[in-house]
Design a protein around this motif. Structure first.
Motif, PDB file in Angstrom:
ATOM      1  N   THR A  98      -4.651  89.962  55.560  1.00 21.18           N
ATOM      2  CA  THR A  98      -4.201  88.572  55.606  1.00 21.18           C
ATOM      3  C   THR A  98      -3.533  88.293  56.942  1.00 21.18           C
ATOM      4  N   TYR A 125      -2.402  93.567  52.434  1.00 15.03           N
ATOM      5  CA  TYR A 125      -1.731  93.481  51.131  1.00 15.03           C
ATOM      6  C   TYR A 125      -2.500  94.287  50.097  1.00 15.03           C
ATOM      7  N   ILE A 165       0.236  87.558  53.333  1.00 10.85           N
ATOM      8  CA  ILE A 165       0.946  88.018  52.140  1.00 10.85           C
ATOM      9  C   ILE A 165       1.702  89.296  52.507  1.00 10.85           C
ATOM     10  N   VAL A 222       5.301  91.498  48.139  1.00 10.77           N
ATOM     11  CA  VAL A 222       5.076  90.445  47.146  1.00 10.77           C
ATOM     12  C   VAL A 222       4.549  91.054  45.847  1.00 10.77           C
ATOM     13  N   THR A 252       1.271  87.053  43.720  1.00 13.66           N
ATOM     14  CA  THR A 252       0.821  86.119  44.752  1.00 13.66           C
ATOM     15  C   THR A 252       0.747  84.683  44.238  1.00 13.66           C
TER      16      THR A 252
END
Length: 258
Positions: free
Chosen positions: A157, A147, A66, A70, A73
């Motif tokens: 991640t 993230y 991620i 972002v 999600t």
């Protein structure tokens, strides 16, 4: 593509392969899938005094990268693979390519024969267990991104880089994980002095005879199946039915194995 893989070596074997002082105990994992935690290794902050081991740090990360930018999600695709050819320029991966390159230890991976060989009923087709021909572990090229969730918590991640498949397995799928050879571990992990362009030569297919592909049953299709039986040789779909018809006295209620 790499959507499933396995890590069945002992923690001691894995630590020795990656040049780590030690690893916490973990069980053999035969069917690792996206969104599950996976072991990755980064270059560490410093070398322990008196140690002759490389400066490396193991991490458990969620398989599915991620990017930091972002916002939601739930509306973002699951990035468990990254195409190596454009990763250094793609917004989702370019920061990790520069600052957080990683190694992903594996005993092998699974792949399904591509469209055109799929059976009836929406079957994924024939699965294969693809492992190093001479045994042992491999290290896939990985990327890690931390993230920060809106609530303030953080999650590590990661994704596995892929390249075009080598000729030895291209009949199964046109992509494969990038394998980093042991002699190149340090260079791949060195994000301080080695920029993405300096390690671009490592993002290549494995040698044609590096892997062997073993056809297996469709047990691997279900994430809930996590035992060693999913790596047993077998065939599915029309091929399996043909073998059953040819085998005199065979029990049609059982899957045919080679």
């Amino acid at each position: 593509m790499c959507g499933r893989f396995a890590l069945t070596a002992t923690p001691e074997q894995t630590a020795a392969f990656l040049g780590l002082a030690e690893l916490e105990t973990f069980p053999a994992r035969y069917n690792i899938a996206p969104t599950q935690p996976v072991l990755m290794v980064l270059a560490g902050p410093s070398r322990a005094p008196g140690s002759n081991l490389p400066d490396r740090q193991p991490m458990l990360v969620r398989w599915g990268l991620i990017p930091t930018w972002v916002k939601d999600t739930r509306e973002f695709p699951l990035l468990f693979n990254a195409r190596s050819e454009g990763a250094a320029q793609k917004a989702s991966f370019k920061t990790a390519m520069r600052h957080r390159r990683a190694l992903v230890p594996a005993s092998g991976f699974y792949e399904w024969r591509q469209a055109g060989d799929k059976g009836a009923g929406g079957s994924k087709g024939q699965p294969y267990w693809i492992r190093p021909r001479h045994g042992g572990l491999v290290a896939f090229a990985g990327l890690i991104e931390t993230y920060a969730e809106p609530g303030g918590s953080e999650i590590d991640t990661g994704a596995i880089l892929t390249a075009r498949a080598s000729s030895g397995i291209a009949h199964i799928h046109d992509r494969m994980p990038v394998v980093i050879e042991e002699r190149d571990f340090a260079r791949w992990l060195d994000c301080r002095t080695q920029e993405p362009r300096d390690v671009a030569d490592l993002l290549r297919p494995a040698e044609p005879d590096f892997f062997e592909a073993v056809p297996v049953s469709d047990l691997v299709n279900k994430v809930a199946n996590t035992g060693p039986e999913i790596q047993e040789r077998g065939i599915v779909g029309p091929q399996a039915e043909k073998v059953r018809r040819q085998k005199s006295g065979g029990d049609d209620s059982q899957m045919t194995l080679f």
